[in-house]
Design a protein around this motif. Structure first.
Motif, mmCIF file in Angstrom:
data_model
loop_
_atom_site.group_PDB
_atom_site.id
_atom_site.type_symbol
_atom_site.label_atom_id
_atom_site.label_comp_id
_atom_site.label_asym_id
_atom_site.label_seq_id
_atom_site.Cartn_x
_atom_site.Cartn_y
_atom_site.Cartn_z
ATOM 1 N N GLU A 6 -6.088 -9.777 -20.082
ATOM 2 C CA GLU A 6 -7.495 -10.848 -19.200
ATOM 3 C C GLU A 6 -7.079 -11.012 -17.739
ATOM 4 O O GLU A 6 -5.680 -10.975 -17.880
ATOM 5 C CB GLU A 6 -7.456 -12.780 -20.222
ATOM 6 C CG GLU A 6 -6.281 -13.230 -19.357
ATOM 7 C CD GLU A 6 -5.237 -13.151 -20.703
ATOM 8 O OE1 GLU A 6 -4.495 -13.405 -20.725
ATOM 9 O OE2 GLU A 6 -5.280 -12.693 -21.959
ATOM 10 N N PRO A 7 -7.991 -11.267 -16.976
ATOM 11 C CA PRO A 7 -8.108 -11.369 -15.848
ATOM 12 C C PRO A 7 -7.069 -12.501 -14.846
ATOM 13 O O PRO A 7 -7.518 -13.639 -16.174
ATOM 14 C CB PRO A 7 -9.468 -11.623 -15.622
ATOM 15 C CG PRO A 7 -10.110 -10.802 -17.109
ATOM 16 C CD PRO A 7 -9.542 -11.031 -17.770
ATOM 17 N N ARG A 8 -6.753 -12.431 -13.829
ATOM 18 C CA ARG A 8 -6.331 -13.409 -13.948
ATOM 19 C C ARG A 8 -7.297 -14.325 -13.044
ATOM 20 O O ARG A 8 -7.924 -13.758 -11.846
ATOM 21 C CB ARG A 8 -5.249 -12.796 -12.647
ATOM 22 C CG ARG A 8 -3.872 -12.387 -13.259
ATOM 23 C CD ARG A 8 -2.746 -11.824 -11.954
ATOM 24 N NE ARG A 8 -3.661 -11.369 -11.520
ATOM 25 C CZ ARG A 8 -2.821 -10.636 -10.101
ATOM 26 N NH1 ARG A 8 -1.288 -10.581 -10.143
ATOM 27 N NH2 ARG A 8 -2.897 -10.060 -9.473
ATOM 28 N N GLY A 9 -6.737 -15.833 -13.156
ATOM 29 C CA GLY A 9 -7.707 -16.336 -12.580
ATOM 30 C C GLY A 9 -7.360 -17.003 -10.789
ATOM 31 O O GLY A 9 -7.792 -17.709 -9.891
ATOM 32 N N ASP A 10 -5.947 -16.790 -10.357
ATOM 33 C CA ASP A 10 -5.457 -17.045 -9.004
ATOM 34 C C ASP A 10 -6.273 -16.033 -7.650
ATOM 35 O O ASP A 10 -5.478 -15.842 -6.485
ATOM 36 C CB ASP A 10 -4.049 -16.860 -8.880
ATOM 37 C CG ASP A 10 -3.532 -15.345 -9.205
ATOM 38 O OD1 ASP A 10 -4.181 -14.379 -8.951
ATOM 39 O OD2 ASP A 10 -2.286 -15.530 -9.066
ATOM 40 N N GLY A 11 -7.207 -15.062 -8.164
ATOM 41 C CA GLY A 11 -7.840 -14.507 -6.961
ATOM 42 C C GLY A 11 -7.209 -13.079 -7.011
ATOM 43 O O GLY A 11 -7.647 -12.585 -5.992
ATOM 44 N N ALA A 12 -5.889 -13.321 -6.870
ATOM 45 C CA ALA A 12 -4.810 -11.881 -6.635
ATOM 46 C C ALA A 12 -5.092 -10.637 -7.384
ATOM 47 O O ALA A 12 -5.683 -10.697 -8.565
ATOM 48 C CB ALA A 12 -3.653 -12.166 -6.920
ATOM 49 N N TYR A 56 -5.054 1.521 -12.690
ATOM 50 C CA TYR A 56 -6.311 1.548 -11.651
ATOM 51 C C TYR A 56 -7.036 0.378 -12.224
ATOM 52 O O TYR A 56 -7.544 -0.548 -11.792
ATOM 53 C CB TYR A 56 -6.853 3.267 -11.541
ATOM 54 C CG TYR A 56 -7.825 2.711 -11.064
ATOM 55 C CD1 TYR A 56 -7.452 2.594 -9.542
ATOM 56 C CD2 TYR A 56 -9.244 2.988 -10.936
ATOM 57 C CE1 TYR A 56 -8.703 2.520 -8.291
ATOM 58 C CE2 TYR A 56 -10.001 3.272 -10.271
ATOM 59 C CZ TYR A 56 -10.152 2.889 -8.434
ATOM 60 O OH TYR A 56 -11.197 2.201 -8.204
ATOM 61 N N ARG A 57 -7.366 0.227 -13.728
ATOM 62 C CA ARG A 57 -7.808 -0.329 -14.830
ATOM 63 C C ARG A 57 -7.492 -2.167 -14.573
ATOM 64 O O ARG A 57 -8.074 -3.060 -14.242
ATOM 65 C CB ARG A 57 -7.817 -0.885 -16.042
ATOM 66 C CG ARG A 57 -9.078 -1.145 -16.581
ATOM 67 C CD ARG A 57 -9.502 -0.917 -18.156
ATOM 68 N NE ARG A 57 -10.532 0.475 -18.125
ATOM 69 C CZ ARG A 57 -9.824 1.410 -18.607
ATOM 70 N NH1 ARG A 57 -8.319 1.734 -18.897
ATOM 71 N NH2 ARG A 57 -10.465 3.012 -18.728
ATOM 72 N N ALA A 58 -6.642 -2.293 -14.309
ATOM 73 C CA ALA A 58 -5.827 -3.674 -14.017
ATOM 74 C C ALA A 58 -5.998 -4.348 -12.352
ATOM 75 O O ALA A 58 -6.426 -5.593 -12.012
ATOM 76 C CB ALA A 58 -4.036 -3.423 -14.269
ATOM 77 N N LYS A 59 -5.949 -2.792 -12.287
ATOM 78 C CA LYS A 59 -6.003 -3.249 -10.009
ATOM 79 C C LYS A 59 -7.378 -3.586 -9.938
ATOM 80 O O LYS A 59 -7.890 -4.970 -9.323
ATOM 81 C CB LYS A 59 -5.335 -2.341 -9.412
ATOM 82 C CG LYS A 59 -5.628 -2.188 -8.038
ATOM 83 C CD LYS A 59 -5.529 -1.589 -6.819
ATOM 84 C CE LYS A 59 -5.585 -1.191 -5.773
ATOM 85 N NZ LYS A 59 -5.428 0.493 -4.682
#
Length: 144
Positions: A138-144, A125-128
């Motif tokens: 680290e968060p993804r930069g592609d907005g997905a 859930y945290r990853a989502k």
């Protein structure tokens, strides 16, 4: 109701209303009526607090000098208290954020159970919500 009870309640109620009105519209305050005056002024109380703090700081510095430690200053103490307060606020915010994630996950899993879907873990859930892949930090930069 009994007429006697009504009369007695009326008298008691009237006396209470009269006392409240007397207190509200009396020209003098209770302190004036009793001739009450504080034993010390606010300025004296503030000066006593300042003197107490100075004495405590001097006593702490005397102990520190005997142990060979550097003396404390008021600015140093204020900085230390400020740093401690900032750390406490940071930890509180982190704790509240964690509680919020857990509460949102509980609600989400309740909805998933109602639909017959499997529950998801806190990590999933945290990853989502952070936009991360499960194995990344680290968060993804592609907005997905």
């Amino acid at each position: 109701m009994d007429p006697f009870a009504v009369i007695i309640l009326g008298i008691v109620g009237g006396m209470l209303v009269g006392l409240v009105l007397l207190g509200l519209f009396h020209p003098r305050t209770g302190a004036d009526t009793l001739d009450w005056k504080p034993t010390r002024s606010a300025e004296l109380e503030i000066q006593n607090e300042i003197d107490d703090l100075d004495q405590m700081l001097e006593a702490a510095n005397a102990r520190r000098r005997r142990r060979g430690e550097p003396e404390l200053t008021e600015q140093g103490i204020r900085a230390s208290v400020g740093a401690d307060l900032a750390d406490t606020i940071k930890r509180r915010e982190e704790h509240l954020a964690e509680l919020e994630v857990v509460q949102m996950l509980d609600a989400k899993n309740a909805r998933r159970r109602a639909k017959g879907l499997p529950e998801i873990s806190v990590e999933e859930y945290r990853a989502k919500i952070l936009g991360e892949r499960p194995g990344r930090s680290e968060p993804r930069g592609d907005g997905a």
